[in-house]
Scaffold this motif. Sequence first.
Motif, mmCIF file in Angstrom:
data_model
loop_
_atom_site.group_PDB
_atom_site.id
_atom_site.type_symbol
_atom_site.label_atom_id
_atom_site.label_comp_id
_atom_site.label_asym_id
_atom_site.label_seq_id
_atom_site.Cartn_x
_atom_site.Cartn_y
_atom_site.Cartn_z
ATOM 1 N N GLU A 184 0.836 -1.206 0.000
ATOM 2 C CA GLU A 184 0.000 0.000 0.000
ATOM 3 C C GLU A 184 0.875 1.262 0.000
ATOM 4 O O GLU A 184 0.524 2.271 -0.611
ATOM 5 C CB GLU A 184 -0.936 0.023 1.219
ATOM 6 N N SER A 185 2.022 1.203 0.671
ATOM 7 C CA SER A 185 2.913 2.371 0.710
ATOM 8 C C SER A 185 3.482 2.655 -0.688
ATOM 9 O O SER A 185 3.555 3.817 -1.120
ATOM 10 C CB SER A 185 4.065 2.141 1.707
ATOM 11 N N ILE A 186 3.873 1.579 -1.390
ATOM 12 C CA ILE A 186 4.374 1.741 -2.764
ATOM 13 C C ILE A 186 3.272 2.356 -3.633
ATOM 14 O O ILE A 186 3.513 3.231 -4.465
ATOM 15 C CB ILE A 186 4.839 0.373 -3.343
ATOM 16 N N LYS A 187 2.044 1.913 -3.388
ATOM 17 C CA LYS A 187 0.901 2.453 -4.147
ATOM 18 C C LYS A 187 0.821 3.983 -4.007
ATOM 19 O O LYS A 187 0.629 4.694 -4.997
ATOM 20 C CB LYS A 187 -0.393 1.815 -3.640
ATOM 21 N N TYR A 188 0.977 4.491 -2.756
ATOM 22 C CA TYR A 188 0.905 5.949 -2.567
ATOM 23 C C TYR A 188 1.988 6.647 -3.388
ATOM 24 O O TYR A 188 1.751 7.693 -3.986
ATOM 25 C CB TYR A 188 1.068 6.319 -1.092
ATOM 26 N N GLY A 189 3.199 6.066 -3.391
ATOM 27 C CA GLY A 189 4.271 6.657 -4.198
ATOM 28 C C GLY A 189 3.891 6.678 -5.667
ATOM 29 O O GLY A 189 4.079 7.681 -6.364
ATOM 30 N N MET A 190 3.339 5.578 -6.146
ATOM 31 C CA MET A 190 2.980 5.472 -7.566
ATOM 32 C C MET A 190 1.906 6.475 -7.965
ATOM 33 O O MET A 190 1.981 7.094 -9.017
ATOM 34 C CB MET A 190 2.485 4.043 -7.886
ATOM 35 N N ILE A 191 0.873 6.634 -7.117
ATOM 36 C CA ILE A 191 -0.253 7.474 -7.557
ATOM 37 C C ILE A 191 -0.034 8.958 -7.309
ATOM 38 O O ILE A 191 -0.619 9.805 -7.980
ATOM 39 C CB ILE A 191 -1.607 7.046 -6.916
ATOM 40 N N LYS A 192 0.836 9.306 -6.312
ATOM 41 C CA LYS A 192 0.864 10.715 -5.907
ATOM 42 C C LYS A 192 2.235 11.324 -5.638
ATOM 43 O O LYS A 192 2.346 12.539 -5.561
ATOM 44 C CB LYS A 192 0.051 10.880 -4.602
ATOM 45 N N THR A 257 -7.558 -16.783 1.091
ATOM 46 C CA THR A 257 -6.855 -17.597 2.090
ATOM 47 C C THR A 257 -5.347 -17.419 1.971
ATOM 48 O O THR A 257 -4.743 -16.696 2.753
ATOM 49 C CB THR A 257 -7.234 -19.092 1.963
ATOM 50 N N ASP A 258 -4.726 -18.043 0.940
ATOM 51 C CA ASP A 258 -3.268 -18.043 0.908
ATOM 52 C C ASP A 258 -2.663 -16.828 0.197
ATOM 53 O O ASP A 258 -1.463 -16.773 -0.021
ATOM 54 C CB ASP A 258 -2.756 -19.341 0.259
ATOM 55 N N TYR A 259 -3.487 -15.832 -0.152
ATOM 56 C CA TYR A 259 -2.963 -14.642 -0.834
ATOM 57 C C TYR A 259 -3.400 -13.420 -0.041
ATOM 58 O O TYR A 259 -4.587 -13.137 0.066
ATOM 59 C CB TYR A 259 -3.539 -14.574 -2.253
ATOM 60 N N THR A 260 -2.476 -12.683 0.535
ATOM 61 C CA THR A 260 -2.861 -11.539 1.370
ATOM 62 C C THR A 260 -3.272 -10.357 0.493
ATOM 63 O O THR A 260 -2.977 -10.323 -0.713
ATOM 64 C CB THR A 260 -1.692 -11.086 2.261
ATOM 65 N N HIS A 261 -3.898 -9.364 1.126
ATOM 66 C CA HIS A 261 -4.316 -8.161 0.401
ATOM 67 C C HIS A 261 -3.102 -7.468 -0.234
ATOM 68 O O HIS A 261 -3.129 -7.085 -1.410
ATOM 69 C CB HIS A 261 -5.030 -7.223 1.371
ATOM 70 N N GLY A 262 -2.028 -7.338 0.536
ATOM 71 C CA GLY A 262 -0.827 -6.662 0.022
ATOM 72 C C GLY A 262 -0.235 -7.395 -1.167
ATOM 73 O O GLY A 262 0.196 -6.768 -2.148
ATOM 74 N N MET A 263 -0.218 -8.722 -1.107
ATOM 75 C CA MET A 263 0.307 -9.507 -2.239
ATOM 76 C C MET A 263 -0.562 -9.267 -3.478
ATOM 77 O O MET A 263 -0.053 -9.085 -4.585
ATOM 78 C CB MET A 263 0.317 -11.002 -1.886
#
Length: 347
Positions: A184-192, A257-263
Amino acid sequence: MKKISVKTSKPYEVVIERGSLTRAGELISAVTTSKKCVIISDDIVAPLYAEELASSLSRSGISSSLFVFPNGEQSKSLSTLGQIYDFLCSKKLTRSDFIIALGGGVVGDITGFAAASYLRGLDFVQIPTTLLAQVDSSVGGKTAIDIPGGKNLVGAFKQPALVICDSDILKSLPTETLADGMAESIKYGMIKDSRLFDLIASHDLSTIDQVMDHLVYTCIDIKRDVVENDEFDRGERMLLNFGHTLGHAIEGWHNYTDYTHGMGVAAGMCMMSAKTAPEEVTERLKKCVEAYGLPTSTEAPMAELLPFCATDKKCDSDSINYIVCEEIGCGQIRKTSVARFGALMEG
Ligand code: GLY
Protein backbone atom coordinates in the motif's frame (compact mmCIF):
# COMPACT_ATOMS: atom_id res chain seq x y z
CA MET A 1 4.95 13.44 18.00
CA LYS A 2 3.50 14.15 14.56
CA LYS A 3 -0.15 14.95 14.04
CA ILE A 4 -2.28 15.03 10.92
CA SER A 5 -5.66 16.78 11.03
CA VAL A 6 -8.21 15.15 8.75
CA LYS A 7 -10.88 17.65 7.75
CA THR A 8 -13.76 15.39 6.76
CA SER A 9 -17.47 15.84 7.61
CA LYS A 10 -16.40 14.91 11.12
CA PRO A 11 -12.82 16.17 11.63
CA TYR A 12 -10.28 14.18 13.64
CA GLU A 13 -6.58 13.79 14.26
CA VAL A 14 -4.10 11.06 13.50
CA VAL A 15 -1.28 10.89 16.06
CA ILE A 16 1.96 9.29 14.87
CA GLU A 17 4.36 8.69 17.72
CA ARG A 18 6.61 5.87 18.86
CA GLY A 19 5.33 4.58 22.21
CA SER A 20 1.95 6.31 21.88
CA LEU A 21 0.06 3.16 22.96
CA THR A 22 1.16 3.84 26.54
CA ARG A 23 -0.30 7.37 26.24
CA ALA A 24 -3.57 6.21 24.66
CA GLY A 25 -5.67 7.09 27.73
CA GLU A 26 -4.34 10.65 27.80
CA LEU A 27 -4.74 11.09 24.03
CA ILE A 28 -8.28 9.68 24.06
CA SER A 29 -9.30 11.83 27.05
CA ALA A 30 -8.63 14.86 24.87
CA VAL A 31 -11.38 13.81 22.42
CA THR A 32 -14.06 12.37 24.72
CA THR A 33 -15.51 12.98 28.17
CA SER A 34 -16.76 9.38 28.41
CA LYS A 35 -15.21 7.22 31.11
CA LYS A 36 -16.31 3.89 29.64
CA CYS A 37 -15.33 1.93 26.54
CA VAL A 38 -15.08 -1.48 24.92
CA ILE A 39 -11.82 -2.57 23.30
CA ILE A 40 -12.25 -4.88 20.31
CA SER A 41 -9.26 -6.93 19.22
CA ASP A 42 -8.22 -10.32 17.87
CA ASP A 43 -6.53 -13.28 19.53
CA ILE A 44 -3.08 -12.41 18.15
CA VAL A 45 -3.03 -8.69 19.02
CA ALA A 46 -4.94 -8.76 22.32
CA PRO A 47 -2.37 -10.88 24.24
CA LEU A 48 0.37 -8.48 23.09
CA TYR A 49 -1.18 -5.06 23.65
CA ALA A 50 -4.64 -5.11 25.30
CA GLU A 51 -3.32 -5.01 28.86
CA GLU A 52 -1.03 -2.05 28.13
CA LEU A 53 -3.95 -0.21 26.54
CA ALA A 54 -6.34 -1.00 29.42
CA SER A 55 -3.74 0.24 31.97
CA SER A 56 -3.24 3.46 30.04
CA LEU A 57 -7.03 4.02 29.91
CA SER A 58 -7.35 3.24 33.60
CA ARG A 59 -4.66 5.83 34.47
CA SER A 60 -6.91 8.37 32.74
CA GLY A 61 -9.96 7.17 34.68
CA ILE A 62 -11.50 5.24 31.76
CA SER A 63 -12.85 1.74 32.45
CA SER A 64 -12.65 -0.78 29.62
CA SER A 65 -13.92 -4.26 28.75
CA LEU A 66 -12.25 -6.42 26.12
CA PHE A 67 -13.92 -8.40 23.32
CA VAL A 68 -11.62 -10.74 21.38
CA PHE A 69 -12.36 -12.73 18.21
CA PRO A 70 -10.17 -15.11 16.15
CA ASN A 71 -7.58 -13.43 13.92
CA GLY A 72 -8.24 -13.46 10.18
CA GLU A 73 -10.48 -12.32 7.36
CA GLN A 74 -13.02 -15.09 8.11
CA SER A 75 -13.92 -13.18 11.30
CA LYS A 76 -15.05 -10.10 9.36
CA SER A 77 -18.50 -11.63 9.25
CA LEU A 78 -22.12 -11.07 10.23
CA SER A 79 -21.66 -13.69 12.91
CA THR A 80 -18.76 -11.83 14.62
CA LEU A 81 -20.64 -8.55 14.22
CA GLY A 82 -23.62 -10.08 16.04
CA GLN A 83 -21.34 -11.20 18.87
CA ILE A 84 -19.88 -7.68 19.10
CA TYR A 85 -23.39 -6.15 19.32
CA ASP A 86 -24.30 -8.63 22.09
CA PHE A 87 -21.12 -7.75 23.98
CA LEU A 88 -21.71 -3.98 23.69
CA CYS A 89 -25.25 -4.56 24.92
CA SER A 90 -24.09 -6.69 27.86
CA LYS A 91 -21.68 -3.92 28.89
CA LYS A 92 -24.52 -1.38 28.67
CA LEU A 93 -22.58 0.93 26.40
CA THR A 94 -24.47 4.15 25.71
CA ARG A 95 -24.21 6.54 22.79
CA SER A 96 -21.86 8.79 24.74
CA ASP A 97 -19.40 5.93 25.38
CA PHE A 98 -16.95 4.70 22.77
CA ILE A 99 -15.29 1.66 21.20
CA ILE A 100 -11.61 1.12 20.44
CA ALA A 101 -10.36 -0.96 17.51
CA LEU A 102 -7.02 -2.48 18.54
CA GLY A 103 -5.62 -4.48 15.63
CA GLY A 104 -5.14 -4.66 11.90
CA GLY A 105 -7.55 -4.01 9.04
CA VAL A 106 -10.08 -6.70 9.94
CA VAL A 107 -10.43 -5.41 13.51
CA GLY A 108 -10.63 -1.79 12.33
CA ASP A 109 -13.20 -2.51 9.60
CA ILE A 110 -15.63 -4.55 11.72
CA THR A 111 -15.25 -2.35 14.80
CA GLY A 112 -15.89 0.73 12.69
CA PHE A 113 -19.04 -0.84 11.27
CA ALA A 114 -20.22 -1.81 14.76
CA ALA A 115 -19.60 1.81 15.83
CA ALA A 116 -21.51 3.10 12.79
CA SER A 117 -24.53 0.92 13.45
CA TYR A 118 -24.86 0.12 17.18
CA LEU A 119 -27.30 2.58 18.80
CA ARG A 120 -27.31 4.28 15.35
CA GLY A 121 -23.72 5.30 15.90
CA LEU A 122 -21.21 5.96 18.64
CA ASP A 123 -17.60 7.18 18.63
CA PHE A 124 -14.70 4.88 17.94
CA VAL A 125 -10.94 5.18 18.13
CA GLN A 126 -8.59 3.37 15.79
CA ILE A 127 -5.32 1.96 17.18
CA PRO A 128 -3.95 0.20 14.09
CA THR A 129 -1.27 -2.41 14.82
CA THR A 130 -0.20 -3.29 11.27
CA LEU A 131 1.50 -1.07 8.71
CA LEU A 132 -1.35 -1.66 6.27
CA ALA A 133 -3.93 -0.53 8.81
CA GLN A 134 -1.81 2.50 9.81
CA VAL A 135 -1.26 3.79 6.28
CA ASP A 136 -4.60 2.81 4.80
CA SER A 137 -7.62 1.26 6.48
CA SER A 138 -7.62 3.17 9.81
CA VAL A 139 -7.88 6.55 8.08
CA GLY A 140 -10.72 7.70 5.86
CA GLY A 141 -13.77 6.15 7.47
CA LYS A 142 -14.45 3.11 5.30
CA THR A 143 -15.87 0.37 7.52
CA ALA A 144 -17.28 -2.98 6.43
CA ILE A 145 -17.84 -6.66 6.88
CA ASP A 146 -17.72 -9.44 4.28
CA ILE A 147 -20.74 -11.49 3.22
CA PRO A 148 -20.75 -14.70 1.14
CA GLY A 149 -21.38 -12.58 -1.99
CA GLY A 150 -18.11 -10.67 -1.58
CA LYS A 151 -15.58 -8.80 0.50
CA ASN A 152 -16.57 -5.47 2.14
CA LEU A 153 -20.04 -5.59 0.55
CA VAL A 154 -21.83 -4.37 3.70
CA GLY A 155 -20.47 -1.27 5.36
CA ALA A 156 -20.71 2.42 6.11
CA PHE A 157 -18.66 5.58 6.03
CA LYS A 158 -17.84 6.32 9.68
CA GLN A 159 -14.90 8.54 10.51
CA PRO A 160 -13.06 7.67 13.75
CA ALA A 161 -12.79 10.16 16.62
CA LEU A 162 -9.03 9.64 16.77
CA VAL A 163 -6.34 7.43 15.20
CA ILE A 164 -3.25 6.49 17.24
CA CYS A 165 -0.29 5.09 15.25
CA ASP A 166 2.54 3.70 17.35
CA SER A 167 5.32 2.67 14.95
CA ASP A 168 7.14 0.78 17.75
CA ILE A 169 4.35 -1.79 17.43
CA LEU A 170 5.34 -2.41 13.82
CA LYS A 171 8.72 -3.79 14.97
CA SER A 172 6.99 -6.94 16.24
CA LEU A 173 5.26 -7.64 12.93
CA PRO A 174 6.07 -10.80 10.95
CA THR A 175 7.95 -9.94 7.74
CA GLU A 176 5.00 -10.91 5.51
CA THR A 177 2.66 -8.59 7.42
CA LEU A 178 5.11 -5.70 7.11
CA ALA A 179 5.44 -6.46 3.38
CA ASP A 180 1.65 -6.28 3.07
CA GLY A 181 1.72 -2.68 4.30
CA MET A 182 4.64 -1.89 2.00
CA ALA A 183 2.44 -2.76 -1.00
CA GLU A 184 0.00 0.00 0.00
CA SER A 185 2.91 2.37 0.71
CA ILE A 186 4.37 1.74 -2.76
CA LYS A 187 0.90 2.45 -4.15
CA TYR A 188 0.91 5.95 -2.57
CA GLY A 189 4.27 6.66 -4.20
CA MET A 190 2.98 5.47 -7.57
CA ILE A 191 -0.25 7.47 -7.56
CA LYS A 192 0.86 10.71 -5.91
CA ASP A 193 4.47 11.12 -4.82
CA SER A 194 7.55 10.11 -6.82
CA ARG A 195 9.85 11.20 -3.95
CA LEU A 196 8.07 8.77 -1.63
CA PHE A 197 8.50 6.06 -4.28
CA ASP A 198 12.24 6.86 -4.54
CA LEU A 199 12.59 6.65 -0.75
CA ILE A 200 10.83 3.27 -0.60
CA ALA A 201 12.85 2.01 -3.59
CA SER A 202 16.10 2.98 -1.84
CA HIS A 203 15.27 0.64 1.08
CA ASP A 204 14.10 -2.94 1.53
CA LEU A 205 12.42 -4.99 4.26
CA SER A 206 15.58 -5.02 6.40
CA THR A 207 16.14 -1.24 6.40
CA ILE A 208 12.71 0.36 6.02
CA ASP A 209 12.29 0.72 9.81
CA GLN A 210 14.94 3.51 9.67
CA VAL A 211 12.43 5.74 7.89
CA MET A 212 9.19 4.27 9.26
CA ASP A 213 7.84 7.40 10.99
CA HIS A 214 8.40 9.48 7.86
CA LEU A 215 6.89 6.75 5.67
CA VAL A 216 3.75 6.41 7.81
CA TYR A 217 3.34 10.19 8.04
CA THR A 218 3.74 10.71 4.27
CA CYS A 219 1.34 7.91 3.30
CA ILE A 220 -1.34 9.10 5.74
CA ASP A 221 -0.90 12.68 4.58
CA ILE A 222 -1.52 11.59 0.97
CA LYS A 223 -4.60 9.66 2.06
CA ARG A 224 -5.81 12.67 4.07
CA ASP A 225 -5.59 14.87 1.00
CA VAL A 226 -7.47 12.40 -1.21
CA VAL A 227 -10.16 11.68 1.40
CA GLU A 228 -10.72 15.37 2.15
CA ASN A 229 -11.36 15.94 -1.56
CA ASP A 230 -13.68 12.94 -1.95
CA GLU A 231 -14.81 11.54 1.40
CA PHE A 232 -17.58 9.39 -0.08
CA ASP A 233 -15.57 7.75 -2.87
CA ARG A 234 -17.25 9.22 -5.93
CA GLY A 235 -14.18 10.50 -7.78
CA GLU A 236 -10.57 11.14 -6.76
CA ARG A 237 -10.64 8.59 -3.94
CA MET A 238 -10.75 5.85 -6.57
CA LEU A 239 -7.05 6.63 -7.15
CA LEU A 240 -6.38 4.74 -3.91
CA ASN A 241 -7.51 1.63 -5.76
CA PHE A 242 -4.40 1.42 -7.97
CA GLY A 243 -3.64 -2.32 -8.15
CA HIS A 244 -6.86 -3.18 -6.33
CA THR A 245 -9.16 -4.17 -9.22
CA LEU A 246 -6.86 -7.04 -10.15
CA GLY A 247 -5.63 -7.38 -6.55
CA HIS A 248 -9.10 -8.10 -5.18
CA ALA A 249 -9.69 -10.51 -8.09
CA ILE A 250 -6.48 -12.39 -7.26
CA GLU A 251 -7.42 -12.53 -3.56
CA GLY A 252 -10.90 -13.79 -4.52
CA TRP A 253 -9.45 -16.41 -6.91
CA HIS A 254 -7.42 -17.66 -3.92
CA ASN A 255 -10.57 -17.67 -1.74
CA TYR A 256 -9.03 -14.94 0.48
CA THR A 257 -6.85 -17.60 2.09
CA ASP A 258 -3.27 -18.04 0.91
CA TYR A 259 -2.96 -14.64 -0.83
CA THR A 260 -2.86 -11.54 1.37
CA HIS A 261 -4.32 -8.16 0.40
CA GLY A 262 -0.83 -6.66 0.02
CA MET A 263 0.31 -9.51 -2.24
CA GLY A 264 -2.79 -9.00 -4.40
CA VAL A 265 -2.25 -5.24 -4.61
CA ALA A 266 1.46 -5.68 -5.47
CA ALA A 267 0.74 -8.16 -8.26
CA GLY A 268 -2.25 -6.08 -9.41
CA MET A 269 -0.15 -2.88 -9.68
CA CYS A 270 2.58 -4.63 -11.69
CA MET A 271 0.12 -6.38 -14.01
CA MET A 272 -1.82 -3.16 -14.64
CA SER A 273 1.43 -1.26 -15.21
CA ALA A 274 2.61 -3.85 -17.73
CA LYS A 275 -0.50 -3.16 -19.85
CA THR A 276 -0.72 0.62 -19.48
CA ALA A 277 2.63 2.23 -18.57
CA PRO A 278 6.01 2.70 -20.29
CA GLU A 279 8.36 -0.26 -19.79
CA GLU A 280 10.80 1.69 -17.58
CA VAL A 281 7.99 2.59 -15.14
CA THR A 282 6.90 -1.07 -14.91
CA GLU A 283 10.48 -2.23 -14.43
CA ARG A 284 11.09 0.24 -11.56
CA LEU A 285 7.81 -0.77 -9.94
CA LYS A 286 8.58 -4.48 -10.21
CA LYS A 287 12.08 -4.03 -8.77
CA CYS A 288 10.66 -2.12 -5.82
CA VAL A 289 7.88 -4.69 -5.23
CA GLU A 290 10.43 -7.54 -5.34
CA ALA A 291 12.66 -5.79 -2.78
CA TYR A 292 9.80 -6.18 -0.29
CA GLY A 293 9.30 -9.86 -1.06
CA LEU A 294 6.00 -9.21 -2.86
CA PRO A 295 4.77 -10.87 -6.09
CA THR A 296 4.78 -9.08 -9.44
CA SER A 297 2.28 -11.43 -11.11
CA THR A 298 0.01 -14.38 -10.40
CA GLU A 299 -0.44 -17.88 -11.72
CA ALA A 300 -4.21 -17.24 -11.88
CA PRO A 301 -5.25 -17.12 -15.57
CA MET A 302 -6.53 -13.67 -16.62
CA ALA A 303 -9.73 -15.23 -18.03
CA GLU A 304 -10.53 -16.52 -14.54
CA LEU A 305 -9.71 -13.19 -12.85
CA LEU A 306 -11.94 -11.07 -15.09
CA PRO A 307 -15.27 -12.33 -13.67
CA PHE A 308 -14.06 -11.20 -10.22
CA CYS A 309 -13.17 -7.75 -11.68
CA ALA A 310 -16.69 -7.43 -13.12
CA THR A 311 -18.27 -7.82 -9.67
CA ASP A 312 -15.88 -5.36 -8.02
CA LYS A 313 -17.34 -2.35 -6.16
CA LYS A 314 -15.47 -0.09 -8.59
CA CYS A 315 -17.87 -1.22 -11.32
CA ASP A 316 -21.09 0.57 -12.20
CA SER A 317 -23.60 -1.17 -14.50
CA ASP A 318 -21.39 -2.49 -17.32
CA SER A 319 -18.43 -0.13 -16.93
CA ILE A 320 -15.34 -0.40 -14.77
CA ASN A 321 -13.06 2.23 -13.22
CA TYR A 322 -9.38 1.34 -13.09
CA ILE A 323 -6.24 3.27 -12.22
CA VAL A 324 -3.13 3.72 -14.34
CA CYS A 325 0.21 5.35 -13.53
CA GLU A 326 1.96 6.21 -16.79
CA GLU A 327 4.46 8.17 -14.70
CA ILE A 328 5.58 7.39 -11.16
CA GLY A 329 3.75 9.79 -8.82
CA CYS A 330 0.87 10.46 -11.17
CA GLY A 331 -2.16 8.18 -11.02
CA GLN A 332 -5.14 8.61 -13.34
CA ILE A 333 -8.65 7.18 -13.22
CA ARG A 334 -9.85 5.49 -16.42
CA LYS A 335 -13.35 4.27 -17.13
CA THR A 336 -14.22 1.70 -19.78
CA SER A 337 -16.64 -1.12 -20.51
CA VAL A 338 -16.05 -4.41 -18.75
CA ALA A 339 -15.51 -6.00 -22.19
CA ARG A 340 -12.83 -3.46 -23.17
CA PHE A 341 -11.14 -3.84 -19.80
CA GLY A 342 -11.03 -7.59 -20.44
CA ALA A 343 -9.52 -7.05 -23.90
CA LEU A 344 -6.88 -4.67 -22.44
CA MET A 345 -5.81 -7.11 -19.75
CA GLU A 346 -5.83 -10.17 -22.01
CA GLY A 347 -4.14 -8.40 -24.92
N1 GLY B 1 -8.64 1.84 1.06
C1 GLY B 1 -9.10 2.69 0.05
C2 GLY B 1 -9.91 3.82 0.57
O1 GLY B 1 -9.92 4.08 1.76
O2 GLY B 1 -10.56 4.47 -0.20
